[in-house]
Design a protein around this motif. Structure first.
Motif: not given
Length: 235
Positions: A88-101, A109-118
């Motif tokens: 699991l990875a939690r979405e940030s409420l806001t992130k400078k320079g990024m839209d919702d998508s 990407s973050y969640a997939r990386k740690y699923a691959l690690n496991g």
């Protein structure tokens, strides 16, 4: 390959996989591996063992926050048997320079990386013996071993007894805060160097020894978001 147990095939992949940290974070000045780094390294090994890899995401809500649940699965092409892991990875409420998508993509990407690690037994916590990690966690030992000094020697007076009790309560709160931070570091699979870099950027301090209890709590509560900010969508 026909008839070969999927567990034996996956064991061979885990044994031979080399996925070095090929990315560099110029803000935090540390190296890390991305989801793409792992996939690129593992594809030839999966092919040799007659396995394919699939990755998928699911959006789930927990309380008032949105999480991306990533599932990584290896499938034996000969038998159809499969093994999967999730993260699991939690979405940030806001992130400078990024839209919702883009925010969702970063969490994916973050969640997939740690699923691959496991799935492929990639250990991101092996750097816990480095000097940076020891420096990060040294605050816990300092708080636990700090002598009470004059307060303990003069505990017979009401004033000093009250002060000692207050210090003990503050130390207990600080120790609990550091334990919570270490648990979050372990959950995210971060190294001491990575955490120290984030702490340096946010508080200009790289060790819990120099941080206030409130700063430690802030670091724990915001660590995942701040890591997203520094590593970007490929972290």
């Amino acid at each position: 390959m026909e008839g070969k147990a999927i567990y034996a095939a996956l064991q061979a992949v885990q044994r031979d996989l080399k996925a070095p940290k090929g990315q560099y974070n110029s803000f935090g000045k540390y190296k890390y591996r991305s989801c793409e780094d792992i996939v690129e390294a593992v594809k030839p090994l999966l092919n040799d063992q007659g396995l394919i890899l699939t990755m998928s995401d699911e959006v789930i809500g927990v309380a008032d926050r949105v999480y991306i649940k990533a599932t990584c699965k290896v499938i034996d092409v000969a038998t159809g048997d499969c093994i999967e892991t999730t993260a699991l990875a939690r979405e940030s409420l806001t992130k400078k320079g990024m839209d919702d998508s883009q925010i969702t993509g970063t969490a994916s990407s973050y969640a997939r990386k740690y699923a691959l690690n496991g799935l492929f037994a990639i250990d991101d916590t092996k750097d816990a013996d480095t000097d940076a990690y020891k420096q990060q966690t040294s605050g816990s030992q300092t708080s636990q071993n700090r002598p009470q000094g004059a307060a303990r020697q003069n505990a017979t007076t009401n004033t000093h007894s009250a002060q000692q009790a207050a210090n003990g309560g503050a130390d207990a709160i600080r120790t609990k805060a550091i334990k919570s931070l270490n648990a979050e570091i372990s959950r995210m699979g971060l190294t001491g160097q990575e955490v120290s870099a984030i702490a340096g950027l946010k508080f200009n301090k790289v060790s819990t020894k120099d941080m206030t209890t409130n700063e430690i709590c802030q670091l724990t509560n915001n660590l995942e978001t701040w890591v997203f900010e520094q590593t970007g969508a490929t972290a």
